[in-house]
Design a protein around this motif. Structure first.
Motif, short mmCIF file in Angstrom:
data_model
loop_
_atom_site.label_atom_id
_atom_site.label_comp_id
_atom_site.label_asym_id
_atom_site.label_seq_id
_atom_site.Cartn_x
_atom_site.Cartn_y
_atom_site.Cartn_z
N ALA A 1 0.84 -1.20 0.00
CA ALA A 1 0.00 0.00 0.00
C ALA A 1 0.87 1.25 0.00
O ALA A 1 0.57 2.24 -0.70
N ALA A 2 1.96 1.23 0.79
CA ALA A 2 2.87 2.38 0.82
C ALA A 2 3.54 2.58 -0.54
O ALA A 2 3.69 3.71 -1.01
N GLU A 3 3.95 1.47 -1.17
CA GLU A 3 4.58 1.57 -2.49
C GLU A 3 3.60 2.09 -3.53
O GLU A 3 3.96 2.91 -4.39
N ASP A 4 2.36 1.62 -3.46
CA ASP A 4 1.33 2.10 -4.40
C ASP A 4 1.08 3.60 -4.21
O ASP A 4 0.93 4.34 -5.18
N ALA A 5 1.01 4.03 -2.94
CA ALA A 5 0.78 5.45 -2.66
C ALA A 5 1.95 6.29 -3.15
O ALA A 5 1.76 7.38 -3.72
N LEU A 6 3.18 5.78 -2.95
CA LEU A 6 4.35 6.51 -3.43
C LEU A 6 4.37 6.59 -4.94
O LEU A 6 4.68 7.65 -5.51
N ASP A 7 4.04 5.50 -5.61
CA ASP A 7 3.99 5.50 -7.07
C ASP A 7 2.94 6.49 -7.58
O ASP A 7 3.17 7.20 -8.56
N LYS A 8 1.80 6.54 -6.88
CA LYS A 8 0.73 7.47 -7.28
C LYS A 8 1.18 8.92 -7.13
O LYS A 8 0.96 9.75 -8.02
N GLU A 9 1.82 9.23 -5.99
CA GLU A 9 2.28 10.60 -5.76
C GLU A 9 3.40 10.97 -6.72
O GLU A 9 3.49 12.10 -7.19
#
Length: 206
Positions: free
Chosen positions: A41-49
């Motif tokens: 989830a953290a990696e997905d959020a970072l990729d999104k940002e």
């Protein structure tokens, strides 16, 4: 009998130990699964940002280059205009006529900006060319001032650009003061935002 009791005891201990090992392994597996989900989830959020930041950067560069092109075009156009029409003329203008005329106002002034002032006899006044160039420098868009720059006018036939606008140098200075204050206020707000983002504290973990 003793052997049977010992065997039963060992079996019981084995069952207890096996149950403990199975429960501990299951708990470890559940914890590992939760950690993997949290990490993903953290990696997905970072990729999104990161993607959003890249898009914002691309938009900024595109807008910046477009603005640079617009101002380069305006600079070339206004250099030519300034070579054909003066920015200031000296003309005997009655005070009443200067106040009553429907002169185009300079752009980007607040609602409380003073109206064009009275022009004294033989005093300097801004031409329509000066007003057109002033407004274009503020907005980045070439717009006509009065009859100066009206679409469809033949090139070189804009004699109206040399006509006075009814605006004095005092009007230009008052407009400049308002614009300068507005820019200073914007810089102060942006600097406060930059300072906040640069010094924002990292939330403490519980």
């Amino acid at each position: 009998m003793a052997a049977r009791l010992l065997a039963a005891l060992l079996l019981a201990l084995a069952l207890v130990g096996g149950g403990y090992w199975w429960g501990h392994t299951a708990a470890d597996n559940a914890w590992a699964a939760r950690q993997a989900q949290t990490k993903q989830a953290a990696e997905d959020a970072l990729d999104k940002e990161t993607a959003r930041a890249d898009q914002a950067n691309t938009r900024y560069l595109t807008d910046h280059l477009d603005q640079e092109d617009r101002y380069a075009d305006l600079d070339a156009k206004y250099r030519d205009l300034a070579g054909r029409a003066p920015l200031v003329v000296y003309r005997r203008v009655p005070v009443a006529a200067a106040c009553a005329g429907a002169a185009p106002a300079l752009e980007h002034v607040s609602a409380a900006a003073p109206a064009p002032g009275a022009v004294a006899a033989d005093g300097p006044v801004l031409t329509l060319a000066a007003v057109r160039m002033w407004n274009g420098a503020l907005t980045g868009i070439d717009a006509p001032a009065g009859a100066c720059g009206v679409a469809g006018a033949a090139e070189g036939a804009d004699a109206s650009c040399a006509e006075d606008s009814g605006l004095s140098l005092d009007d230009a200075w008052a407009n400049h003061t308002i614009n300068a204050k507005s820019c200073a206020a914007d810089r102060q707000r942006y600097q406060a935002l930059i300072d906040f983002l640069n010094h924002r504290e990292t939330p403490t973990q519980p």
